[in-house]
Design a protein around this motif. Sequence first.
Motif, mmCIF file in Angstrom:
data_model
loop_
_atom_site.group_PDB
_atom_site.id
_atom_site.type_symbol
_atom_site.label_atom_id
_atom_site.label_comp_id
_atom_site.label_asym_id
_atom_site.label_seq_id
_atom_site.Cartn_x
_atom_site.Cartn_y
_atom_site.Cartn_z
ATOM 1 N N LEU A 15 0.217 -5.130 -2.760
ATOM 2 C CA LEU A 15 1.248 -5.625 -3.670
ATOM 3 C C LEU A 15 1.262 -4.837 -4.975
ATOM 4 N N GLU A 16 0.077 -4.519 -5.489
ATOM 5 C CA GLU A 16 -0.002 -3.757 -6.735
ATOM 6 C C GLU A 16 0.535 -2.338 -6.553
ATOM 7 N N ALA A 17 0.351 -1.774 -5.355
ATOM 8 C CA ALA A 17 0.708 -0.372 -5.138
ATOM 9 C C ALA A 17 2.163 -0.180 -4.715
ATOM 10 N N ILE A 18 2.772 -1.193 -4.101
ATOM 11 C CA ILE A 18 4.049 -0.981 -3.418
ATOM 12 C C ILE A 18 5.170 -0.518 -4.353
ATOM 13 N N THR A 19 5.163 -0.961 -5.603
ATOM 14 C CA THR A 19 6.216 -0.538 -6.529
ATOM 15 C C THR A 19 5.808 0.687 -7.344
ATOM 16 N N GLN A 20 4.591 1.179 -7.107
ATOM 17 C CA GLN A 20 4.107 2.344 -7.846
ATOM 18 C C GLN A 20 4.177 3.634 -7.020
ATOM 19 N N ILE A 21 4.136 3.508 -5.710
ATOM 20 C CA ILE A 21 4.096 4.685 -4.840
ATOM 21 C C ILE A 21 5.471 5.331 -4.716
ATOM 22 N N LYS A 22 5.454 6.607 -4.370
ATOM 23 C CA LYS A 22 6.698 7.292 -4.041
ATOM 24 C C LYS A 22 7.201 6.773 -2.696
ATOM 25 N N ALA A 23 8.476 6.993 -2.429
ATOM 26 C CA ALA A 23 9.043 6.570 -1.143
ATOM 27 C C ALA A 23 8.266 7.222 -0.005
ATOM 28 N N GLY A 24 7.997 6.450 1.030
ATOM 29 C CA GLY A 24 7.221 6.928 2.162
ATOM 30 C C GLY A 24 6.455 5.776 2.772
ATOM 31 N N VAL A 25 5.545 6.108 3.697
ATOM 32 C CA VAL A 25 4.780 5.092 4.414
ATOM 33 C C VAL A 25 3.294 5.321 4.164
ATOM 34 N N TYR A 26 2.563 4.228 3.935
ATOM 35 C CA TYR A 26 1.156 4.311 3.547
ATOM 36 C C TYR A 26 0.350 3.230 4.276
ATOM 37 N N LEU A 27 -0.954 3.426 4.346
ATOM 38 C CA LEU A 27 -1.881 2.436 4.887
ATOM 39 C C LEU A 27 -2.856 2.053 3.788
ATOM 40 N N SER A 28 -3.003 0.750 3.553
ATOM 41 C CA SER A 28 -3.882 0.254 2.495
ATOM 42 C C SER A 28 -5.023 -0.548 3.101
ATOM 43 N N PHE A 29 -6.252 -0.234 2.657
ATOM 44 C CA PHE A 29 -7.413 -0.971 3.152
ATOM 45 C C PHE A 29 -8.584 -0.771 2.211
ATOM 46 N N HIS A 30 -9.304 -1.844 1.929
ATOM 47 C CA HIS A 30 -10.526 -1.813 1.124
ATOM 48 C C HIS A 30 -10.284 -1.103 -0.216
ATOM 49 N N GLN A 31 -9.254 -1.537 -0.924
ATOM 50 C CA GLN A 31 -8.904 -1.042 -2.265
ATOM 51 C C GLN A 31 -8.540 0.440 -2.281
ATOM 52 N N GLN A 32 -8.098 0.949 -1.139
ATOM 53 C CA GLN A 32 -7.648 2.343 -1.042
ATOM 54 C C GLN A 32 -6.261 2.373 -0.409
ATOM 55 N N VAL A 33 -5.478 3.364 -0.782
ATOM 56 C CA VAL A 33 -4.156 3.565 -0.193
ATOM 57 C C VAL A 33 -4.084 5.000 0.306
ATOM 58 N N PHE A 34 -3.807 5.153 1.606
ATOM 59 C CA PHE A 34 -3.784 6.466 2.244
ATOM 60 C C PHE A 34 -2.369 6.823 2.693
ATOM 61 N N TYR A 35 -2.070 8.120 2.735
ATOM 62 C CA TYR A 35 -0.839 8.571 3.381
ATOM 63 C C TYR A 35 -0.936 8.207 4.863
ATOM 64 N N ALA A 36 0.101 7.560 5.382
ATOM 65 C CA ALA A 36 0.029 6.967 6.724
ATOM 66 C C ALA A 36 -0.294 7.991 7.806
ATOM 67 N N GLN A 37 0.293 9.201 7.710
ATOM 68 C CA GLN A 37 0.092 10.199 8.757
ATOM 69 C C GLN A 37 -1.358 10.649 8.865
ATOM 70 N N THR A 38 -2.132 10.464 7.793
ATOM 71 C CA THR A 38 -3.490 10.992 7.749
ATOM 72 C C THR A 38 -4.556 9.935 7.997
ATOM 73 N N ALA A 39 -4.164 8.682 8.151
ATOM 74 C CA ALA A 39 -5.127 7.581 8.195
ATOM 75 C C ALA A 39 -5.666 7.368 9.607
ATOM 76 N N PHE A 40 -6.955 7.047 9.697
ATOM 77 C CA PHE A 40 -7.561 6.746 10.984
ATOM 78 C C PHE A 40 -8.723 5.769 10.771
ATOM 79 N N LYS A 41 -9.004 4.990 11.814
ATOM 80 C CA LYS A 41 -10.067 3.986 11.725
ATOM 81 C C LYS A 41 -11.417 4.655 11.960
ATOM 82 N N VAL A 42 -12.389 4.344 11.096
ATOM 83 C CA VAL A 42 -13.699 4.993 11.176
ATOM 84 C C VAL A 42 -14.833 4.006 11.447
ATOM 85 N N HIS A 43 -14.552 2.701 11.375
ATOM 86 C CA HIS A 43 -15.607 1.719 11.622
ATOM 87 C C HIS A 43 -14.992 0.475 12.255
#
Length: 325
Positions: A138-166
């Motif tokens: 919620l805090e990030a959604i109005t701050q980011i540039k247009a595009g798609v992102y993945l948010s987890f554990h207080q981090q926001v990643f570019y969606a194309q680059t995100a992958f599960k590690v644990h």
Amino acid sequence: MNKIALIYMGGTFGCIGEPLSPMPESTFIPQLQQLLPTKYQTIVSCFQAASIKDSSACTAQDWLQLIQQIQTLQLQNFQHFIIIHGTDTLSYASAVLAQFLQQSCHVILTGSQFPLLNIEGTALRSKTDALDNLNTSLEAITQIKAGVYLSFHQQVFYAQTAFKVHTTDLNAFNGIAIQEEYQDFSSKALLPLHVEMMHIEKANMLNIINWMMLPIEKDQLSQNLKQLLNQVPDFLIIQAYGTGNLAVNDEIINLFQQLRTLGCQTILTTQVLHGGIDQRYAISQWIKETGILLSNSHTQADLYAKILKIYLQYPTSEQWHDHWQ
């Protein structure tokens, strides 16, 4: 302030009970709305997705229906979206939305390792990462540039680059964070694709086989490839070693050529998470003979999303090949 559409798609985030099971969305969504921070109460509208299920069961149809829902809400002046999704295929959902929506709106996908509510489903769970992940989004959604992102554990990643590690840790995802310098050349200047029912119906027919190479003899690889000639997939992904290295012989090369003639596009990628492929070595000269495609995607999920989009955009195997780059 900007209107925000919060779309619930299932996953651990909305589970209750012991063992965990999904809370009915008609009951969960009002609870979710009440737990939103006060400053978001009037600008966030909660919606249920067309398909709500365990994310391990999600396929292209579910994500295309979600894109269709987002594109419909855009016509109602929503341009900011937060998607709650299960973590098993969260990176795949994120990559698909990134490929299809491009920079047409602002989207963050998130989930959780623990449910939002207690076992009874009556109050906030004492130990949960769900609310923190939602608040970060919620805090990030109005701050980011247009595009798609993945948010987890207080981090926001570019969606194309995100992958599960644990599988269970709260710090479950990695990727290129929004604070880092990043330019996605693989999707540069691509337009969003408006999803229609014909795309959803066609996606059900997409057949992809993915092989992560293990050390077996070339004769065994040949036998495996021969099996594919009996029922040819649309795409065969070969996850090779290192920078994309795979030992072949004349028979294997011939089998790759036969598969392409029969309508299967083979894509070479690597099973190594970072660095991508690099065809400097003589062992890979055979690639030119076979017309195999080279992956330029960031992750396996990103590769899947690219395959799905090109499959829906073009009707023939040769067009998939010609438009790959």
